[in-house]
Design a protein around this motif. Structure first.
Motif, PDB file in Angstrom:
ATOM      1  N   PHE A  51     -57.033   4.788 -11.206  1.00  0.00           N
ATOM      2  CA  PHE A  51     -55.960   3.975 -11.785  1.00  0.00           C
ATOM      3  C   PHE A  51     -54.721   3.961 -10.884  1.00  0.00           C
ATOM      4  O   PHE A  51     -54.077   2.923 -10.734  1.00  0.00           O
ATOM      5  CB  PHE A  51     -55.588   4.522 -13.170  1.00  0.00           C
ATOM      6  N   LEU A  52     -54.408   5.070 -10.264  1.00  0.00           N
ATOM      7  CA  LEU A  52     -53.174   5.186  -9.488  1.00  0.00           C
ATOM      8  C   LEU A  52     -53.159   4.337  -8.215  1.00  0.00           C
ATOM      9  O   LEU A  52     -52.100   3.926  -7.771  1.00  0.00           O
ATOM     10  CB  LEU A  52     -52.909   6.647  -9.127  1.00  0.00           C
ATOM     11  N   TRP A  53     -54.318   4.037  -7.635  1.00  0.00           N
ATOM     12  CA  TRP A  53     -54.321   3.305  -6.370  1.00  0.00           C
ATOM     13  C   TRP A  53     -53.791   1.885  -6.540  1.00  0.00           C
ATOM     14  O   TRP A  53     -53.245   1.307  -5.609  1.00  0.00           O
ATOM     15  CB  TRP A  53     -55.720   3.277  -5.742  1.00  0.00           C
ATOM     16  N   ILE A  54     -53.936   1.313  -7.718  1.00  0.00           N
ATOM     17  CA  ILE A  54     -53.552  -0.085  -7.911  1.00  0.00           C
ATOM     18  C   ILE A  54     -52.052  -0.257  -8.149  1.00  0.00           C
ATOM     19  O   ILE A  54     -51.500  -1.331  -7.891  1.00  0.00           O
ATOM     20  CB  ILE A  54     -54.357  -0.703  -9.071  1.00  0.00           C
ATOM     21  N   LEU A  55     -51.357   0.769  -8.600  1.00  0.00           N
ATOM     22  CA  LEU A  55     -49.943   0.623  -8.942  1.00  0.00           C
ATOM     23  C   LEU A  55     -49.078   0.086  -7.799  1.00  0.00           C
ATOM     24  O   LEU A  55     -48.283  -0.826  -8.019  1.00  0.00           O
ATOM     25  CB  LEU A  55     -49.388   1.942  -9.479  1.00  0.00           C
ATOM     26  N   PRO A  56     -49.210   0.580  -6.569  1.00  0.00           N
ATOM     27  CA  PRO A  56     -48.362   0.020  -5.511  1.00  0.00           C
ATOM     28  C   PRO A  56     -48.751  -1.400  -5.101  1.00  0.00           C
ATOM     29  O   PRO A  56     -47.948  -2.123  -4.540  1.00  0.00           O
ATOM     30  CB  PRO A  56     -48.558   0.967  -4.328  1.00  0.00           C
ATOM     31  N   PHE A  57     -49.974  -1.808  -5.430  1.00  0.00           N
ATOM     32  CA  PHE A  57     -50.461  -3.124  -4.988  1.00  0.00           C
ATOM     33  C   PHE A  57     -50.502  -4.152  -6.106  1.00  0.00           C
ATOM     34  O   PHE A  57     -51.057  -5.238  -5.933  1.00  0.00           O
ATOM     35  CB  PHE A  57     -51.861  -2.986  -4.383  1.00  0.00           C
ATOM     36  N   LYS A  58     -49.928  -3.851  -7.239  1.00  0.00           N
ATOM     37  CA  LYS A  58     -49.992  -4.754  -8.388  1.00  0.00           C
ATOM     38  C   LYS A  58     -49.413  -6.129  -8.058  1.00  0.00           C
ATOM     39  O   LYS A  58     -49.996  -7.156  -8.410  1.00  0.00           O
ATOM     40  CB  LYS A  58     -49.247  -4.141  -9.569  1.00  0.00           C
ATOM     41  N   ALA A  59     -48.319  -6.175  -7.345  1.00  0.00           N
ATOM     42  CA  ALA A  59     -47.697  -7.456  -7.001  1.00  0.00           C
ATOM     43  C   ALA A  59     -48.566  -8.274  -6.051  1.00  0.00           C
ATOM     44  O   ALA A  59     -48.566  -9.499  -6.116  1.00  0.00           O
ATOM     45  CB  ALA A  59     -46.326  -7.218  -6.376  1.00  0.00           C
ATOM     46  N   VAL A  60     -49.311  -7.600  -5.202  1.00  0.00           N
ATOM     47  CA  VAL A  60     -50.180  -8.311  -4.250  1.00  0.00           C
ATOM     48  C   VAL A  60     -51.344  -8.969  -4.980  1.00  0.00           C
ATOM     49  O   VAL A  60     -51.712 -10.105  -4.686  1.00  0.00           O
ATOM     50  CB  VAL A  60     -50.704  -7.340  -3.168  1.00  0.00           C
ATOM     51  N   PHE A  61     -51.926  -8.282  -5.953  1.00  0.00           N
ATOM     52  CA  PHE A  61     -53.115  -8.787  -6.630  1.00  0.00           C
ATOM     53  C   PHE A  61     -52.810  -9.749  -7.777  1.00  0.00           C
ATOM     54  O   PHE A  61     -53.718 -10.418  -8.265  1.00  0.00           O
ATOM     55  CB  PHE A  61     -53.948  -7.621  -7.157  1.00  0.00           C
ATOM     56  N   THR A  62     -51.579  -9.848  -8.207  1.00  0.00           N
ATOM     57  CA  THR A  62     -51.235 -10.700  -9.330  1.00  0.00           C
ATOM     58  C   THR A  62     -51.470 -12.171  -8.984  1.00  0.00           C
ATOM     59  O   THR A  62     -50.899 -12.696  -8.036  1.00  0.00           O
ATOM     60  CB  THR A  62     -49.763 -10.496  -9.743  1.00  0.00           C
TER      61      THR A  62
END
Length: 77
Positions: A51-62
């Motif tokens: 779960f933690l790996w996605i937090l910094p990249f949330k804006a990229v994947f949105t």
């Protein structure tokens, strides 16, 4: 600075093809340093790291799976 749709799409592909395998290797290495914890603890660690790996990249994947908002419609020139 907002990234364009095209840039976010390319960056997300790079993250998934290069970053994810590297992150998996690091996560497994960290868990192995704990000298094989009990199954339930190991499962919790992997779920949290997953779960933690996605937090910094949330804006990229949105919005990556959506239609390009910057693309012109076929009837426009």
């Amino acid at each position: 600075m907002a990234l364009s749709y095209k840039t976010r799409r390319r960056l997300s592909l790079l993250i998934l093809l290069v970053g994810m395998p590297l992150y998996i290797v690091v996560a497994v290495t960290l868990v192995n340093l704990l000298e094989r914890p009990p199954f339930w603890l190991e499962l919790i660690i992997y779920v949290l790291l997953g779960f933690l790996w996605i937090l910094p990249f949330k804006a990229v994947f949105t919005g990556i799976g959506q239609v390009d908002p910057e693309a012109k419609k076929p009837d426009e020139r």
